[in-house]
Design an enzyme around this catalytic site. Sequence first.
Site, PDB file in Angstrom:
ATOM      1  N   THR A 133       0.820  -1.216   0.000  1.00 26.64           N
ATOM      2  CA  THR A 133       0.000   0.000   0.000  1.00 26.64           C
ATOM      3  C   THR A 133       0.853   1.266   0.000  1.00 26.64           C
ATOM      4  OG1 THR A 133      -1.907  -1.026   1.038  1.00 26.64           O
ATOM      5  CG2 THR A 133      -1.613   1.306   1.477  1.00 26.64           C
TER       6      THR A 133
ATOM      7  N   THR B 192       1.536  -4.364   4.395  1.00 30.82           N
ATOM      8  CA  THR B 192       1.320  -4.707   5.809  1.00 30.82           C
ATOM      9  C   THR B 192       0.819  -6.144   5.997  1.00 30.82           C
ATOM     10  OG1 THR B 192      -0.950  -3.908   5.708  1.00 30.82           O
ATOM     11  CG2 THR B 192       0.713  -2.339   6.468  1.00 30.82           C
ATOM     12  N   ASP B 193       0.235  -6.726   4.942  1.00 33.04           N
ATOM     13  CA  ASP B 193      -0.484  -8.002   5.123  1.00 33.04           C
ATOM     14  C   ASP B 193       0.373  -9.117   5.702  1.00 33.04           C
ATOM     15  OD1 ASP B 193      -2.757  -6.824   4.222  1.00 33.04           O
ATOM     16  OD2 ASP B 193      -2.772  -7.789   2.258  1.00 33.04           O
TER      17      ASP B 193
END
Length: 340
Positions: free
Chosen positions: A14, A86-87
């Site tokens: 992101t 971030t996942d």
Amino acid sequence: MTLPRIHILALGGTIATRPDASGAMQMGLGADDLVAAVPLLAQLADIRAETVSRVGSHSLSFDQLHALAAKIKALDVDGVIVTQGTDTLEETGFLLDLLVERDIPVIVTAAMRNPALTSPDGPGNLLAAVRVACDPWVRAHAKALGVIAVMLDEVYAASDVLKIHPTRLNAFASPQTGPLAALVEDRVVPLSLPVRAPVEAARRRLGALTDIGREQPVALLWMALDEPGYLLEVLVDHRDQLGYRGIVLAAMGGGHVPERIAPLLTQLAEIVPVVVSPRAGGGPLLQQTYGGPSSEIALRKAGLIWGGRLNPLKARVLLETCLRAGLDRPAIVDVFDAWA
Ligand code: ASP
């Protein structure tokens, strides 16, 4: 005054997205773009920026991360910052922690809010990561800290940090240990040093891992109320066709599973390493409290490997790494025992 040489390696995520014609966010920004968005960085550090990939962290592979670790090991710099999605940050950071041993800060950071939103957190997180990388306490304790994650002005051990929310800004936490440091104004405030013995024990067993070895798929199975065990049956009957080389079982409570599947687990543990990890997300498992056919005492006797306080996602990363390194069963048991 010479500024610390900080190398930024951008993977995607992101933090590196931009809108396409329809307004949907797509991977697009490279390391130079991320640096250009924060002019203040040039006052803090001698920044070098390198775009490694432009992929979401949900699509990163173990092979890519092994290549990244080799790159980090070879860099002649004073600190390294990896920007990514971030996942899977809680997994990638832990894998880097297992693979990279350096006496300079190695940091992972990311963003929850994309650059097209009114208040994206990527620039602030990158600035915070650079401040942390340049901070005298962090630099002096770099080896003792291991790989760290910097998100929303807090510093976490990669071996403990978890993504605890899918969307909000404060999506990261270390529920077991708390943060190692906090950023306030332009300062890094030290709070604690992590217990590194389990990571160090694993590293000793894993060795240098110069040959990254072959992919060793590990299945993660979450135990839940009245689980019938059909997937376990398939694993027992068709293990070779399925290709899984190890299993992590996110068990209930202190290390329990529904009684009806205990015999299947015993069979499975005879043919493949099965690591038991807390479904609660972390915290040491029990070893010798409850009796009965699917208790921790019975499962340990049946040959299941006890994952200790390691979160199931991190246990899966550790088991894949052990299998890649060619560790045999007793060595794998030893590695996980350190997290008891
Ligand atoms: N799916 C994105 C990724 O992990 C989410 C993010 O970066 O926050 O790459």
